[in-house]
Design an enzyme around this catalytic site. Structure first.
Site, PDB file in Angstrom:
ATOM      1  N   LYS A   1      -1.896 -29.385 -39.584  1.00 27.87           N
ATOM      2  CA  LYS A   1      -0.470 -29.124 -39.391  1.00 27.87           C
ATOM      3  C   LYS A   1      -0.008 -29.681 -38.036  1.00 27.87           C
ATOM      4  O   LYS A   1      -0.779 -29.794 -37.099  1.00 27.87           O
ATOM      5  CB  LYS A   1      -0.194 -27.623 -39.450  1.00 27.87           C
ATOM      6  CG  LYS A   1      -0.514 -26.984 -40.798  1.00 27.87           C
ATOM      7  CD  LYS A   1       0.474 -27.430 -41.871  1.00 27.87           C
ATOM      8  CE  LYS A   1       0.076 -26.939 -43.244  1.00 27.87           C
ATOM      9  NZ  LYS A   1      -1.084 -27.634 -43.810  1.00 27.87           N
ATOM     10  N   ASP A   2       1.299 -29.990 -37.992  1.00 32.24           N
ATOM     11  CA  ASP A   2       1.893 -30.595 -36.803  1.00 32.24           C
ATOM     12  C   ASP A   2       1.563 -29.833 -35.521  1.00 32.24           C
ATOM     13  O   ASP A   2       1.503 -28.601 -35.525  1.00 32.24           O
ATOM     14  CB  ASP A   2       3.422 -30.642 -36.931  1.00 32.24           C
ATOM     15  CG  ASP A   2       3.882 -31.537 -38.061  1.00 32.24           C
ATOM     16  OD1 ASP A   2       4.375 -32.631 -37.765  1.00 32.24           O
ATOM     17  OD2 ASP A   2       3.750 -31.123 -39.229  1.00 32.24           O
ATOM     18  N   LYS A   3       1.432 -30.574 -34.444  1.00 29.05           N
ATOM     19  CA  LYS A   3       1.260 -29.944 -33.123  1.00 29.05           C
ATOM     20  C   LYS A   3       2.611 -29.489 -32.577  1.00 29.05           C
ATOM     21  O   LYS A   3       2.767 -28.356 -32.122  1.00 29.05           O
ATOM     22  CB  LYS A   3       0.598 -30.928 -32.151  1.00 29.05           C
ATOM     23  CG  LYS A   3       0.474 -30.369 -30.733  1.00 29.05           C
ATOM     24  CD  LYS A   3      -0.191 -31.354 -29.791  1.00 29.05           C
ATOM     25  CE  LYS A   3      -0.270 -30.762 -28.381  1.00 29.05           C
ATOM     26  NZ  LYS A   3      -0.961 -31.677 -27.436  1.00 29.05           N
TER      27      LYS A   3
END
Length: 418
Positions: free
Chosen positions: A77-79
């Site tokens: 998942k996105d940072k």
């Protein structure tokens, strides 16, 4: 988006900006498997802010004093986001171990639920992801919301170009695909240099100095200058320092440095270069018609099985219903080319980069090589809407696993979306 050159919607786009705050970009996993509360494995429903999935996994493994290979998750998942997903720890049978997990305090990560499951969680075991994203800095919020809804409704019918987003390549330091390029060229020293050295003006001065020290050949100084954000570079340089004490650095030394990284990150390099090429070929196939069957197309269903022996009319009807999709190659040693004009285009892209399918063997590190595969040229978006609010336009939608929300936003905003 890197190497993405084509839009499918004609609206001018609303412009604006995203991720002004991490909380503006919310992602929630749509699970394929839900733990049932019993079993030897511990499942954690986490909410993290401003951290990569891999960072959280490594922190949990460190604090529990277990091998990171026991940790599983369905997707990265996105940072730069507020995200929710399941993480699984294998073989934590006892109540004492369960309590150890409950007592963990992981940086910028909340444990929303801790339970048990019979099965382990593996990469790819999710249906998709739902997003809630705030687009700020708009001139006319009401009008922008109307345009956004127009674009989203059109995309629900046509599908979205299946481009890889900037997260795949790194931002602000976009180099992951360049490391992969060096690997398929069998230059291990250069692959490591592109990851550890090769300073970029887009990063902090401290990081630039650490990278320059590496390029100058001073490994000890490079390691000393590395800040907290250079966790993986430190792993590599420590290994190189260890090997340098035995003599001159060789291909084996650079191989050891790459192997010092977590396996998901090792695999990411060649995959990122494949993704870079994939975006180019998607751009060209989308120009031919994103939801149009073309003679010679290789068609896959939603389980990624190739569908054969249909008439053009049958293929087109299945495409219209999102039961199947045209594909383009994620280039590799064994990936088949399409037939007809589509296949000619696919071969031409590879030739333009001076490549052959055999280059993806990576003979010096064959485990990082790739056979390649056919990947859908588009993905489906559903439950899509946009509404005006005080701070901008709030866009909500769900998309297939492995696809990028920024590819949807790119069509809405008609600009480079990071």
């Amino acid at each position: 988006m890197l190497n993405a050159n084509t839009y499918v919607t004609s609206q001018k786009g609303i412009g604006g900006s995203i991720r002004n705050q991490y909380e503006d970009f919310y992602v929630e996993e749509i699970p394929e498997v839900i733990p049932n509360g019993e079993g030897p494995n511990v499942w954690i429903w986490i909410e993290k802010l401003g951290r990569t999935t891999l960072d959280v996994v490594l922190d949990i493994a460190r604090d529990l004093h277990i091998d990171r290979k026991r940790m599983g998750f369905a997707g990265m998942k996105d940072k730069k986001a507020l995200t929710r997903q399941w993480i699984c720890i294998a073989n934590m049978d006892s109540e004492e171990q369960f309590k150890q997990v409950e007592n963990l305090d992981i940086y910028k990560t909340d444990f929303l639920e801790i339970t048990r499951g019979r099965k382990k969680l593996r990469m790819g075991q999710l249906k998709g992801n739902k997003f809630r994203i705030l687009i700020r800095d708009l001139d006319d919020v009401e009008k922008s919301a109307d345009v956004a809804n127009e674009v989203l409704k059109e995309l629900e019918v046509t599908g979205v170009p299946n481009y890889y987003g900037w997260q795949r390549f790194g931002k602000p330091r976009t180099n992951t695909h360049l490391v992969g390029e060096a690997l398929i060229q069998n230059d291990l020293a250069e692959a490591v240099r592109r990851y550890v050295g090769n300073p970029s003006e887009d990063e902090s001065l401290e990081n630039q100095k650490a990278r320059q020290a590496y390029d100058d050949g001073d490994l000890e100084k490079s390691l000393e200058l590395m800040g907290k954000g250079m966790r993986y570079e430190k792993m590599m340089v420590r290994q190189l320092i260890k090997d340098s004490k035995k003599g001159e650095l060789t291909d084996k030394s650079y191989m050891n440095a790459i192997h010092a990284l977590p396996k998901p990150l090792q695999r990411m390099f060649v995959h990122a270069y494949q993704s870079y090429l994939f975006n180019d070929v998607v751009s060209r196939r989308v120009e031919m018609g994103i939801n149009k069957y073309i003679e010679g197309d290789i068609i896959i269903d939603n389980e990624e099985h190739i569908i054969r022996d249909k008439t053009p009319e049958q293929y087109q009807e299945l495409i219209n219903n999102f039961e199947v999709n045209p594909t383009v190659p994620l280039y590799g040693t064994k990936v088949p080319f399409a037939g007809g004009e589509v296949g000619e285009m696919e071969k031409e892209v590879l030739e333009n980069y001076g490549l052959d399918k055999s280059d993806f063997e990576v003979p010096k590190m064959p485990r990082l090589g790739s056979h390649g595969l056919r990947r859908s040229v588009r993905f489906q978006v559903w439950d899509a809407s946009a509404k005006a609010c005080d701070d901008g336009v709030l866009a909500e939608f769900s998309i297939n696993k492995g696809s990028y929300a920024t590819a949807v936003l790119r069509e809405v905003m008609k600009k480079d979306v990071v």
